[in-house]
Design an enzyme around this catalytic site. Structure first.
Site, short mmCIF file in Angstrom:
data_model
loop_
_atom_site.label_atom_id
_atom_site.label_comp_id
_atom_site.label_asym_id
_atom_site.label_seq_id
_atom_site.Cartn_x
_atom_site.Cartn_y
_atom_site.Cartn_z
N ILE A 28 36.64 47.51 57.75
CA ILE A 28 35.28 47.42 58.30
C ILE A 28 35.00 45.98 58.70
O ILE A 28 35.13 45.06 57.88
CB ILE A 28 34.23 47.88 57.27
CG1 ILE A 28 34.57 49.26 56.69
CG2 ILE A 28 32.83 47.87 57.89
CD1 ILE A 28 34.60 50.37 57.70
N LYS A 185 49.44 41.56 45.62
CA LYS A 185 48.47 42.62 45.84
C LYS A 185 47.14 41.96 46.23
O LYS A 185 46.38 41.50 45.38
CB LYS A 185 48.32 43.46 44.56
CG LYS A 185 47.57 44.79 44.76
CD LYS A 185 46.09 44.52 44.92
CE LYS A 185 45.27 45.75 45.12
NZ LYS A 185 43.87 45.42 45.47
N GLU A 260 42.01 32.73 37.31
CA GLU A 260 41.00 31.90 37.95
C GLU A 260 39.86 32.83 38.29
O GLU A 260 39.95 33.65 39.19
CB GLU A 260 41.57 31.23 39.21
CG GLU A 260 40.83 29.96 39.61
CD GLU A 260 39.75 30.19 40.62
OE1 GLU A 260 38.61 30.51 40.18
OE2 GLU A 260 40.01 30.06 41.81
N CYS A 294 34.07 31.14 44.32
CA CYS A 294 33.94 31.11 42.87
C CYS A 294 33.43 29.77 42.36
O CYS A 294 32.74 29.70 41.34
CB CYS A 294 35.27 31.46 42.20
SG CYS A 294 36.65 30.47 42.80
N GLU A 393 26.87 35.06 38.27
CA GLU A 393 27.42 34.70 39.57
C GLU A 393 26.94 35.68 40.64
O GLU A 393 27.07 36.90 40.49
CB GLU A 393 28.95 34.72 39.51
CG GLU A 393 29.63 34.28 40.78
CD GLU A 393 31.14 34.25 40.64
OE1 GLU A 393 31.75 33.32 41.16
OE2 GLU A 393 31.70 35.17 40.01
#
Length: 502
Positions: A28, A185, A260, A294, A393
């Site tokens: 998309i 992946k 991480e 992040c 977050e």
């Protein structure tokens, strides 16, 4: 600007292979909400095939083809990959932009970094041969000792969607430089350029099975990879919640992991700053990558004496940010990556308002964009430390603000988070910056800036932001096993036991 999405399969053992179950996932475009292609959906059956291919690659010809080859031999492939990435930069940047919504100029910058990262770890690999066998000084002359550093084996690399090809490269480049074979992946939300990396590997004749790339859903492909008994290590970048699941899966086999994870990083602005410079760094630190990073310094702590003037500056700068389709010239804020992520970010904003915070600017869809997952750059004030917007977050273009009166208060507020990835301090007083640097409970500190990242410098966090380091010389250490070799060199008998009677 019409861009054709290449139709790819899974990349296993140096070849394109259809998934065992033949399933595919739609792509998309987040700027238009249109389906523009699809990617193959791997399952546990495909993971098994890829892991077997990786193990064969590792041990082929007694390891001489890859794992036991000279690091300089492996570096030639890394340099060839870097050259091909540079050659395909324009195409890859456009694919990245329409796949994850990243502004085109930013995507092009990322592709440069991808090539640079492969080059950097080629350099590290070339220097590695001389360090592979390190002597150890012992207190007994009857023994000699040295340390060998060898590839850890088959590694599973699970990567996120906000920097699709770059985050993959942070893992692939050092893993290959170390002599590991790998299964990558990438996130199902943005995998297109990672599949193009497979095509690059084919073009440079990377030995079959050294790098295998499986696209697919986390539970169907990522989870079987993390728990596979023949995968020797997992390196994961993504959310803290998924990181916990990866760690639990690896723990069943006492498998090493590098994580991480998320962040809620502070940026502390003292009263002696240039307001315009500080405003731009504050916004860049949170709104770069459409706020989906992040390490985003998404908690702004500003000294109370300049708060009013500084917030006025921030709003003025926000109003000047071009929000558009990522392929438009001078776009500086594109769409959120998906409909699900868009709804999540909007929920964070509405919850902050419900809890009593003030939406100073933004917080809604831009009026000139009727489609796509766009959110205006958002600044939220009147924030309390108990609020969700302060603690969790967001992963979107949302900056929350608090004021402070003293340096000690700023430190306390900055460290008031379960995360520990990054932190920034803006001040002309370099001694104060040094004190803040020491006080921050994080893995990365930026002084008078926010978010610069270089392949040469280690990257990673502490607390719930994970552990282990990527990039820098530490990056290759993630993929090496340290082996002690001790030799008895005396001609004399050991004479610990009484010898039997003759």
């Amino acid at each position: 600007m019409a861009i054709q999405i290449p139709s790819r399969q899974l990349f296993i053992d140096g070849e394109w292979r259809e998934p065992v179950k033949k399933n595919r996932i739609p792509i998309i475009n987040p700027a238009t909400e249109e389906t523009i292609g699809d990617i193959p959906a791997a399952t546990a059956e495909d993971v098994n095939i890829a892991v077997e291919a990786a193990r064969k690659a590792l041990f082929r010809n007694g390891g001489k083809d890859w794992a036991s080859a000279t690091a300089a031999h492996r570096a030639k492939y890394l340099r060839a990959i870097a050259a091909k990435i540079t050659e395909k930069k324009s195409e890859l940047a456009k694919l990245e932009a329409i796949d994850c919504g990243k502004p085109l100029e930013e995507a092009a910058w990322d592709i440069d970094d991808v090539a640079g990262c492969f080059e950097y770890f080629a350099d590290i690999a070339e220097a590695f041969d001389s360090k592979k066998k390190t002597p150890v000084s012992l207190p007994m002359e009857t023994f000699k000792c040295h340390v060998l550093k060898e590839p850890i084996g088959v590694v599973g690399l699970i990567t996120p969607w906000n920097y699709p090809l770059l985050m993959a490269t942070w893992k692939v480049a050092p893993a290959l430089a170390a002599g590991c074979s790998a299964i990558l992946k990438p996130s199902e939300l943005a995998s297109v350029t990672c599949l193009e990396l497979a095509e690059v590997c084919r073009e440079v004749n990377l030995p079959p099975g050294v790098l295998n790339i499986l696209t697919g859903l986390g539970p169907e492909a990522g989870a079987p990879l993390a728990s596979h008994p023949h995968v020797d290590k997992i390196a994961f970048t993504g959310s803290s919640a998924t990181g916990s699941k990866v760690m639990m899966a690896a723990a069943q086999l006492v498998k090493p992991v590098t994580l991480e994870l998320g962040g809620k990083s502070p940026i502390v602005v003292f009263e002696d700053v240039d307001l315009d410079k500080a405003a731009e760094w504050s916004l860049f630190g949170c709104f770069w990558t459409n706020g989906q990073i992040c390490s985003a310094t998404s908690r702004l702590l500003v000294h109370e004496s300049i708060a009013e003037a500084f917030l006025d500056k921030l709003v003025n700068w926000c109003e000047n940010i071009k929000i558009s389709d990522p392929l438009e010239e001078d776009c500086r804020l594109g769409p959120i990556v998906s409909g699900g992520q868009y709804e999540k970010v909007m929920k964070f904003i509405s919850t902050a308002k419900d809890e009593g915070a003030t939406i100073l600017c933004g917080g809604k869809r831009p009026q000139h964009l009727k489609g796509g997952f766009f959110i205006e750059p958002t600044i939220i004030t009147d924030v309390k430390t108990s609020m969700q917007i302060w603690r969790e977050e967001v992963f979107g273009p949302v900056l929350c603000v608090k004021t402070f009166a003293t340096e000690d208060e700023a430190i306390e507020l900055a460290n008031d988070t379960p995360y520990g990835l990054g932190a920034a301090v803006l001040s002309q007083d370099l001694e104060r910056c040094e004190r803040m640097t020491k006080a921050f409970q994080v893995g990365i500190v930026w002084v008078n800036c926010s978010q610069p990242c270089f392949s040469q410098a280690p990257w990673g966090g502490k607390k719930r932001s994970g552990f282990g380091r990527e990039l820098g010389e530490a990056g290759i250490e993630n993929y090496l096993n340290v082996k002690q070799v001790t030799e008895y060199v005396s001609n004399d008998p050991w004479v610990w036991y009484k010898p039997p009677a003759t």
